[in-house]
Design a protein around this motif. Sequence first.
Motif, short mmCIF file in Angstrom:
data_model
loop_
_atom_site.label_atom_id
_atom_site.label_comp_id
_atom_site.label_asym_id
_atom_site.label_seq_id
_atom_site.Cartn_x
_atom_site.Cartn_y
_atom_site.Cartn_z
N GLY A 180 0.83 -1.19 0.00
CA GLY A 180 0.00 0.00 0.00
C GLY A 180 0.86 1.24 0.00
N GLU A 181 0.31 2.32 -0.50
CA GLU A 181 1.04 3.57 -0.53
C GLU A 181 1.27 4.08 0.90
OE1 GLU A 181 -1.11 6.33 -2.93
OE2 GLU A 181 -1.15 5.02 -4.68
N THR A 182 2.16 5.03 1.04
CA THR A 182 2.41 5.64 2.34
C THR A 182 1.13 6.25 2.89
OG1 THR A 182 4.70 6.15 1.75
CG2 THR A 182 3.71 7.44 3.53
N GLY A 183 0.83 5.91 4.15
CA GLY A 183 -0.33 6.49 4.80
C GLY A 183 -1.62 5.71 4.67
N THR A 184 -1.58 4.52 4.07
CA THR A 184 -2.80 3.74 3.87
C THR A 184 -3.17 2.91 5.10
OG1 THR A 184 -1.44 2.07 2.75
CG2 THR A 184 -2.70 3.57 1.35
N GLY A 185 -2.26 2.80 6.08
CA GLY A 185 -2.58 2.07 7.30
C GLY A 185 -1.92 0.71 7.39
N LYS A 186 -0.73 0.56 6.78
CA LYS A 186 -0.07 -0.74 6.79
C LYS A 186 0.32 -1.16 8.21
CE LYS A 186 3.06 0.56 3.74
NZ LYS A 186 2.56 1.89 3.34
N GLU A 187 0.82 -0.21 9.02
CA GLU A 187 1.19 -0.58 10.39
C GLU A 187 -0.05 -0.92 11.21
OE1 GLU A 187 3.67 0.99 14.31
OE2 GLU A 187 4.07 1.88 12.34
N LEU A 188 -1.15 -0.26 10.95
CA LEU A 188 -2.40 -0.58 11.65
C LEU A 188 -2.81 -2.02 11.35
CD1 LEU A 188 -4.53 0.79 13.49
CD2 LEU A 188 -5.83 1.28 11.42
N PHE A 189 -2.72 -2.42 10.08
CA PHE A 189 -3.01 -3.81 9.70
C PHE A 189 -2.04 -4.76 10.40
CE2 PHE A 189 -5.86 -2.34 6.51
CZ PHE A 189 -6.54 -3.45 6.01
N ALA A 190 -0.76 -4.40 10.41
CA ALA A 190 0.25 -5.28 11.03
C ALA A 190 -0.03 -5.47 12.51
CB ALA A 190 1.65 -4.69 10.82
N ARG A 191 -0.38 -4.39 13.22
CA ARG A 191 -0.67 -4.51 14.65
C ARG A 191 -1.93 -5.34 14.88
NH1 ARG A 191 2.30 -1.48 18.09
NH2 ARG A 191 3.61 0.17 17.20
N ALA A 192 -2.93 -5.17 14.01
CA ALA A 192 -4.16 -5.96 14.16
C ALA A 192 -3.88 -7.45 13.94
CB ALA A 192 -5.21 -5.46 13.18
N ILE A 193 -3.03 -7.77 12.96
CA ILE A 193 -2.66 -9.17 12.72
C ILE A 193 -1.98 -9.73 13.96
CG2 ILE A 193 -1.10 -10.66 11.39
CD1 ILE A 193 -1.63 -8.83 8.97
N HIS A 194 -1.03 -8.98 14.53
CA HIS A 194 -0.34 -9.45 15.74
C HIS A 194 -1.32 -9.63 16.89
CE1 HIS A 194 2.60 -9.71 18.98
NE2 HIS A 194 1.96 -8.70 19.59
N ASN A 195 -2.18 -8.66 17.12
CA ASN A 195 -3.10 -8.72 18.27
C ASN A 195 -4.16 -9.79 18.12
OD1 ASN A 195 -1.74 -6.62 19.52
ND2 ASN A 195 -3.07 -5.03 18.66
N HIS A 196 -4.41 -10.23 16.89
CA HIS A 196 -5.41 -11.27 16.64
C HIS A 196 -4.78 -12.66 16.62
CE1 HIS A 196 -8.87 -13.21 14.46
NE2 HIS A 196 -9.53 -12.37 15.23
N SER A 197 -3.45 -12.71 16.77
CA SER A 197 -2.74 -13.98 16.67
C SER A 197 -2.50 -14.58 18.06
CB SER A 197 -1.39 -13.78 15.97
OG SER A 197 -0.49 -13.10 16.83
N ALA A 198 -1.96 -15.80 18.07
CA ALA A 198 -1.63 -16.46 19.33
C ALA A 198 -0.42 -15.81 20.00
CB ALA A 198 -1.35 -17.94 19.09
N ARG A 199 0.26 -14.89 19.29
CA ARG A 199 1.43 -14.21 19.84
C ARG A 199 1.07 -12.87 20.48
NH1 ARG A 199 6.23 -16.21 16.98
NH2 ARG A 199 5.57 -17.76 15.44
N ASN A 200 -0.20 -12.60 20.70
CA ASN A 200 -0.61 -11.26 21.11
C ASN A 200 -0.08 -10.84 22.48
OD1 ASN A 200 -2.22 -12.79 22.76
ND2 ASN A 200 -4.12 -12.32 21.70
N ASN A 201 0.42 -11.78 23.27
CA ASN A 201 1.00 -11.42 24.56
C ASN A 201 2.51 -11.21 24.47
OD1 ASN A 201 -1.39 -11.47 26.09
ND2 ASN A 201 -1.30 -13.71 26.22
N GLN A 202 3.05 -11.38 23.27
CA GLN A 202 4.48 -11.19 23.05
C GLN A 202 4.74 -9.84 22.38
OE1 GLN A 202 6.64 -13.40 24.29
NE2 GLN A 202 4.94 -14.69 24.99
N LYS A 203 5.99 -9.56 22.12
CA LYS A 203 6.38 -8.24 21.63
C LYS A 203 6.03 -8.05 20.16
CE LYS A 203 10.20 -4.95 21.90
NZ LYS A 203 11.59 -4.72 22.37
N PHE A 204 5.61 -6.82 19.83
CA PHE A 204 5.42 -6.40 18.44
C PHE A 204 6.45 -5.30 18.17
CE2 PHE A 204 3.79 -3.34 15.37
CZ PHE A 204 3.42 -4.15 14.31
N THR A 205 7.32 -5.53 17.18
CA THR A 205 8.40 -4.58 16.89
C THR A 205 8.28 -4.05 15.47
OG1 THR A 205 9.89 -5.77 18.40
CG2 THR A 205 10.89 -4.24 16.83
#
Length: 491
Positions: A180-205
């Motif tokens: 996606g272009e700059t500003g489309t929300g790629k990091e928001l998607f990445a954080r949502a993927i992490h928080n919805h995964s079994a790793r959500n209690n571990q670090k997101f970097t």
Amino acid sequence: MPDDIKKYLFDLNNADFLSVFDEFSDGVIVSDPNGIIVYYNDAMSRIDELNREDVILRSVTEVYDLTPDNSVILQCIAKRIPIIDQPNFYRTHMGKFANTVHSVFPVFNKQQMVGAICFVRDYNMLVNTIAAMPVPDQNARFNDSAITFDSIIGEDPVFKDAIRSARMASQTPSPVMLFGETGTGKELFARAIHNHSARNNQKFTPVNCAAIPENLLEGILFGTSKGAFTGSVNKAGLFERTSKGTIFLDEVNSMPVGLQAKILRIVQENKVRRVGALKETEIDLKIISSINRDPRITIAEGTLRSDLFYRLGVVFIHIVPLRQRLGDLDILVAHFIRKHNILLSKQVRSISDNVLELFRIYNWPGNVRELEHVIEGAMNIVGDGNTIRMNHLQSHFSNWSIRSRSNEAAPAPAFMHTPAQNFQPPEASPAPEVPQPDLKKQEADNEKEILTRVMARHGGNISQSAKALGISRQLLYYKIKKFKIDRSQFS
């Protein structure tokens, strides 16, 4: 003056105030008159996610992705006056974004300015400390761990398809690539993927590969071994420190190609070797990456290795730009107004019809991030009003006619309009398809002409030109190098 008061003032002048700042819940930075950071407290370290030793005795512009024109510390030093409660959205050179409020004060010894002291309050901390504010679930609204797919705003069918694909990909260990272009929300998607995964209690970097200098990136990612180079110490890199969690490699196509080969080895073997070390360390990571340009073009240009693309793009998700989902404007505007009503203690309820019409014809080169910044900027000067009007937009749209149509992106390749899970990566051989040479040259000539015209208008100033074009300074530097534009002709 009585002797007891003189003694008190003497003791006060020689008091150790820095030890008090060590315990502040707000971030505190002290710089010398040249903008060199000489003090940096623990709270600031938490806000920036940086270690003290990596900041002390470095200049403000080395630590932060800022210039003398937009750094409040350097502005305070230059103007020799305080800057109070200045909202500031910035990024460190390690890629961490922060949304803060700064108050900076010049420090004088008699008539001579000896530096500046900056107090920084994180918006997240503001929300958590204003306990009396009657806002339900206020911590969840601003807590990264609370970002879910329900937090992603949009009803556009193609955009919702991307959310569905990301939700399914979060349940597997497979690498995910976001396009996606700059500003489309790629990091928001990445954080949502992490928080919805079994790793959500571990670090997101998150790692912004475009913002970290090439000569530092390898040590930051892989870590260093004592003796590898002068001054090196045994230090784990981000891959090691994030093991069991999720790492987000933002704009991986801006990473040096040689380093991409080492990333490929990590993905394949789940092992990392520190710079200068012989021993390998096993790691367990969910790797999410992003690119901001068409992968077929980046592979053809040699800025993205095709083999790395195959490995990182097991699940490939395209996030459409805002101009292709203008039907979501109303709900996005309403969302950002609600958000900044809380942060800025405002009572804004709507935007005027004229502003909404302008939003609908504007091209939004900075996408959803630009929309939020426009809303936030307008709400800072709306006063006690409850409607955002044209006069609240400041100078943001002064060049909108150039940026809205002349600089409009070319039509998206056909693969962008197919469901993400059906995307087929380009074959390594034969070479990926690229636009016809004559069309590509015409587009390049048009882009170079626009860049040259805008830079001439701003005397070659990178920050002002990038702002007028609606792109980042890093991207403008890249385009100057790409088109071999001589900046000296504008001075």
